[in-house]
Design an enzyme around this catalytic site. Structure first.
Site, PDB file in Angstrom:
ATOM      1  N   LYS A   1     -25.267   0.929  23.234  1.00 25.85           N
ATOM      2  CA  LYS A   1     -26.174   1.473  22.229  1.00 25.85           C
ATOM      3  C   LYS A   1     -27.344   2.131  22.949  1.00 25.85           C
ATOM      4  CE  LYS A   1     -25.442  -2.028  18.632  1.00 25.85           C
ATOM      5  NZ  LYS A   1     -26.138  -3.053  17.825  1.00 25.85           N
TER       6      LYS A   1
ATOM      7  N   ASP B   1     -18.965  -6.661  26.565  1.00 28.68           N
ATOM      8  CA  ASP B   1     -18.510  -6.111  25.298  1.00 28.68           C
ATOM      9  C   ASP B   1     -19.446  -4.993  24.848  1.00 28.68           C
ATOM     10  OD1 ASP B   1     -20.587  -7.925  24.875  1.00 28.68           O
ATOM     11  OD2 ASP B   1     -19.703  -8.826  23.088  1.00 28.68           O
TER      12      ASP B   1
ATOM     13  N   PHE C   1     -25.662  -2.811  13.381  1.00 29.68           N
ATOM     14  CA  PHE C   1     -25.023  -4.098  13.606  1.00 29.68           C
ATOM     15  C   PHE C   1     -23.517  -3.898  13.590  1.00 29.68           C
ATOM     16  CE2 PHE C   1     -23.682  -8.365  13.357  1.00 29.68           C
ATOM     17  CZ  PHE C   1     -24.718  -9.122  13.864  1.00 29.68           C
TER      18      PHE C   1
ATOM     19  N   ASP D   1     -26.966  -3.666  24.529  1.00 23.74           N
ATOM     20  CA  ASP D   1     -27.995  -3.317  23.552  1.00 23.74           C
ATOM     21  C   ASP D   1     -29.282  -2.968  24.309  1.00 23.74           C
ATOM     22  OD1 ASP D   1     -26.651  -3.823  21.003  1.00 23.74           O
ATOM     23  OD2 ASP D   1     -26.722  -5.926  21.536  1.00 23.74           O
TER      24      ASP D   1
ATOM     25  N   LYS E   1     -19.401 -14.932  25.233  1.00 22.22           N
ATOM     26  CA  LYS E   1     -18.075 -14.988  24.696  1.00 22.22           C
ATOM     27  C   LYS E   1     -17.540 -13.604  24.367  1.00 22.22           C
ATOM     28  CE  LYS E   1     -18.964 -19.324  22.291  1.00 22.22           C
ATOM     29  NZ  LYS E   1     -19.126 -19.956  20.982  1.00 22.22           N
ATOM     30  N   GLY E   2     -18.443 -12.679  24.151  1.00 19.79           N
ATOM     31  CA  GLY E   2     -18.062 -11.375  23.636  1.00 19.79           C
ATOM     32  C   GLY E   2     -17.080 -10.587  24.468  1.00 19.79           C
TER      33      GLY E   2
ATOM     34  N   ASP F   1     -19.435 -10.562  17.350  1.00 18.24           N
ATOM     35  CA  ASP F   1     -19.422 -11.450  16.204  1.00 18.24           C
ATOM     36  C   ASP F   1     -20.678 -11.351  15.363  1.00 18.24           C
ATOM     37  OD1 ASP F   1     -21.067 -14.458  16.785  1.00 18.24           O
ATOM     38  OD2 ASP F   1     -21.102 -12.832  18.243  1.00 18.24           O
TER      39      ASP F   1
END
Length: 183
Positions: free
Chosen positions: A135, A104, A156, A107, A47-48, A163
């Site tokens: 990141k 989005d 975070f 990581d 969804k990001g 989200d």
């Protein structure tokens, strides 16, 4: 939604709404140039990536086709194992097409690495990645990312599609979430 709506939920803003808008215009210019005259399919990862995908598509000056995938990686607790399950697959045939995966954030890179391999097995002319955030310190696998909006620290972060417990996606900037929210 703005800073006033968030109270003490955020520690600091890492990327402002204006910075995001300006960077998206720059990324769109690069993508338009790189894919001029080519059949480009942009694939958002739900969804990001909804915010990035929508704003990037509007910033492009060339015609593109859009499609969506939803994938889930799971492991123990909050750590991804890289084991991926497709929740919603593409509707489009990738054969001979240029595919740009829009994310989005990257990581560990485990899920995205799997996804790129999966898409690559479907006969596209090319598969590249565009991400708003990355990141570098969190990377567990090396992934070639063609378009990066911003590198952020391994903290975070929420906002602009990101989200925590399905909240904060509609925040128009990227910020670090205050520890008291998730501890």
């Amino acid at each position: 939604m703005d800073n006033n709506d968030l109270g003490s939920d955020i520690d600091k803003v890492l990327v402002t709404e204006d910075q995001i808008k300006a960077r998206l215009v720059e990324l769109a210019e690069e993508i338009d140039k790189d894919y001029a005259g080519k059949d480009l399919l942009i694939v958002g990862v739900l969804k990001g990536a909804v915010m990035v995908m929508a704003d990037l598509a509007r910033a492009l000056h060339s015609h593109v086709t859009m499609d969506w995938m939803a994938v889930s990686s799971y492991g123990s607790g909050t750590q991804s194992s890289g084991v991926v399950r497709i929740l919603k697959d593409l509707d489009a045939d990738l054969t001979g097409r240029h595919v740009l995966v829009v994310e989005d954030i990257i990581d560990s890179g485990l899920t995205l690495s799997w996804l790129v391999s999966n898409l690559g097995s479907r006969g596209p002319a090319s598969v590249e990645i565009c991400t708003m955030l990355r990141k570098p310190e969190a990377a567990k696998v090396s992934i070639d990312v063609k378009y990066v909006g911003f590198d952020v620290p391994n903290e975070f972060v929420i906002g602009y599609g990101l989200d925590y417990a399905e909240k904060y996606r509609n925040v128009p900037f990227v910020a670090t979430l205050a520890e008291h929210v998730y501890k």
